[in-house]
Design an enzyme around this catalytic site. Structure first.
Site, short mmCIF file in Angstrom:
data_model
loop_
_atom_site.label_atom_id
_atom_site.label_comp_id
_atom_site.label_asym_id
_atom_site.label_seq_id
_atom_site.Cartn_x
_atom_site.Cartn_y
_atom_site.Cartn_z
N GLY A 1 2.78 -1.27 4.19
CA GLY A 1 2.86 0.15 3.85
C GLY A 1 4.28 0.55 3.56
O GLY A 1 4.80 0.35 2.46
N GLY A 2 4.94 1.12 4.56
CA GLY A 2 6.29 1.68 4.39
C GLY A 2 7.26 0.78 3.65
O GLY A 2 7.97 1.23 2.73
N HIS B 1 -9.41 1.04 4.55
CA HIS B 1 -8.13 1.24 5.25
C HIS B 1 -8.35 2.18 6.44
O HIS B 1 -9.15 3.11 6.37
CB HIS B 1 -7.09 1.83 4.30
CG HIS B 1 -5.71 1.79 4.87
ND1 HIS B 1 -5.25 2.75 5.74
CD2 HIS B 1 -4.70 0.89 4.73
CE1 HIS B 1 -4.01 2.43 6.10
NE2 HIS B 1 -3.65 1.31 5.51
N GLU C 1 -6.72 4.56 7.55
CA GLU C 1 -6.50 5.99 7.29
C GLU C 1 -7.73 6.61 6.61
O GLU C 1 -8.02 7.79 6.80
CB GLU C 1 -5.23 6.17 6.44
CG GLU C 1 -3.98 5.94 7.29
CD GLU C 1 -2.78 5.42 6.52
OE1 GLU C 1 -2.75 5.52 5.29
OE2 GLU C 1 -1.85 4.90 7.18
N GLU D 1 -5.54 -5.28 10.34
CA GLU D 1 -4.52 -4.26 10.57
C GLU D 1 -4.82 -3.51 11.88
O GLU D 1 -5.63 -2.57 11.89
CB GLU D 1 -4.52 -3.25 9.43
CG GLU D 1 -4.21 -3.85 8.08
CD GLU D 1 -3.54 -2.82 7.18
OE1 GLU D 1 -2.40 -3.05 6.78
OE2 GLU D 1 -4.16 -1.78 6.89
N GLY E 1 2.19 2.16 10.51
CA GLY E 1 3.08 3.30 10.35
C GLY E 1 3.75 3.73 11.64
O GLY E 1 4.33 4.81 11.71
N ASN F 1 0.88 -1.18 0.00
CA ASN F 1 0.00 0.00 0.00
C ASN F 1 0.91 1.22 0.00
O ASN F 1 1.52 1.54 1.01
CB ASN F 1 -0.89 -0.01 1.25
CG ASN F 1 -1.67 1.29 1.39
OD1 ASN F 1 -1.86 2.02 0.42
ND2 ASN F 1 -2.12 1.58 2.60
N TRP F 2 1.00 1.86 -1.15
CA TRP F 2 1.93 2.99 -1.26
C TRP F 2 1.39 4.26 -0.60
O TRP F 2 2.11 5.24 -0.48
CB TRP F 2 2.23 3.25 -2.75
CG TRP F 2 3.29 2.34 -3.30
CD1 TRP F 2 3.90 1.29 -2.66
CD2 TRP F 2 3.88 2.41 -4.61
NE1 TRP F 2 4.83 0.71 -3.49
CE2 TRP F 2 4.84 1.37 -4.69
CE3 TRP F 2 3.68 3.23 -5.72
CZ2 TRP F 2 5.61 1.16 -5.83
CZ3 TRP F 2 4.44 3.00 -6.85
CH2 TRP F 2 5.40 1.98 -6.91
N LYS F 3 0.13 4.28 -0.24
CA LYS F 3 -0.49 5.48 0.36
C LYS F 3 -0.28 6.67 -0.58
O LYS F 3 -0.36 6.51 -1.79
CB LYS F 3 0.08 5.74 1.75
CG LYS F 3 0.11 4.48 2.62
CD LYS F 3 0.42 4.76 4.05
CE LYS F 3 0.65 3.46 4.79
NZ LYS F 3 0.30 3.50 6.18
N SER G 1 3.22 -2.33 10.19
CA SER G 1 4.67 -2.33 10.38
C SER G 1 5.31 -3.69 10.10
O SER G 1 6.31 -4.05 10.73
CB SER G 1 5.04 -1.82 11.78
OG SER G 1 4.59 -0.48 11.95
#
Ligand code: PEP
Length: 255
Positions: free
Chosen positions: A237-238, A98, A100, A170, A176, A13-15, A216
């Site tokens: 993500g990251g 998600h 976010e 999640e 994150g 997930n590149w956000k 994470s």
């Protein structure tokens, strides 16, 4: 034992990261590193990067997804993108719900359900996110929260349609933050979600339902999380922004 019934899915997930140029460069670096993956590999990218991502991944084993979609086919919804539009340009996957989106953009279990319905109707594969916030975990209501989110999101979804849903557990406190759930915490909730799917549908449907962990996950901790019986992959993500790190996770999931 039943883990063998399910193919692992590692999804990035590149956000809100990358431009078309850096999308192309990242994917070119990633392709050779994941070419022999024995799991499904998906990258969910910002809408603006989708054409570049589709072009860069053509003929490879990397599939592309969007990070959200609206529930209407078309209409007066400024700034939104429909599932039909994603399908029309050849996008096979979409993340829905998600944390976010829930936290910053007012998504509710009900709007998540509407988006899931629209995505399935358009023929997309949904990566459906659920998870508790820190206070809920501390209050001991993780199971209730995650079960309610999952149950509402799956409202009106048939057993056959479950084949087009991947559920990503999640924990919001782990996204994150660098705080990863322990493998035991991830396993406990993923098993609980699988039990719920068994209650809502049946055991056979639950046994083949793909459930990821996200929060994470990185090159150093992926193997022990992915080793757990009910953890069938990861939403990353990251670490999905870095070709090398992402490929280590893909390798850990290839079994
Ligand atoms: C995510 O965005 O779904 C996620 C799990 O992020 P991170 O891996 O950075 O925690």
């Amino acid at each position: 034992m039943n883990k063998a019934l399910r193919k692992a899915v590692i999804a990035g997930n590149w956000k809100m990261n990358n431009t078309p140029d850096t999308t192309k460069a990242t994917i070119e670096a990633m392709k050779p590193l994941v070419a022999d993956a024995d799991c499904d590999v998906v990258l969910c990218v910002p809408y603006i990067d989708i054409p570049a991502a589709l072009e860069a991944t053509a003929g490879s084993n990397i599939k592309i997804g969007a990070e959200n979609c609206h529930w209407a086919v078309s209409g007066a919804f400024t700034g939104e993108v429909s599932a039909e539009m994603l399908k029309a340009i050849g996008v096979p996957y979409v993340i829905i719900g998600h944390s976010e989106r829930r936290q910053y953009f007012g998504e509710t279990d009900e709007t998540v359900n509407k988006r899931v319905r629209a995505a399935l109707d358009a023929g997309l594969i949904v990566i459906l996110c659920v998870g508790e916030v820190k206070e809920e975990r501390l209050q001991g209501v993780t199971s209730e929260v995650v079960r309610k989110q999952t149950k509402v999101a799956l409202g009106g979804v048939s057993e056959a349609e479950l084949d087009n849903i991947i559920l990503a557990y999640e924990p919001v406190w782990a996204i994150g933050t660098g705080l990863t759930a322990t493998p035991e915490q991830a396993q406990e909730v993923c098993a609980d979600i699988r039990a719920l799917v068994g209650e809502l549908y049946n055991k056979a449907a639950a046994d083949k339902f793909v459930i990821q962990y996200g929060g994470s996950m990185n090159a150093a901790n992926a193997a022990e999380l992915l080793d757990k019986e009910d953890v069938d992959g990861g939403l990353i993500g990251g670490a999905s922004l870095k070709a090398q790190d992402f490929s280590v996770i893909v390798k850990a999931a290839s079994r």
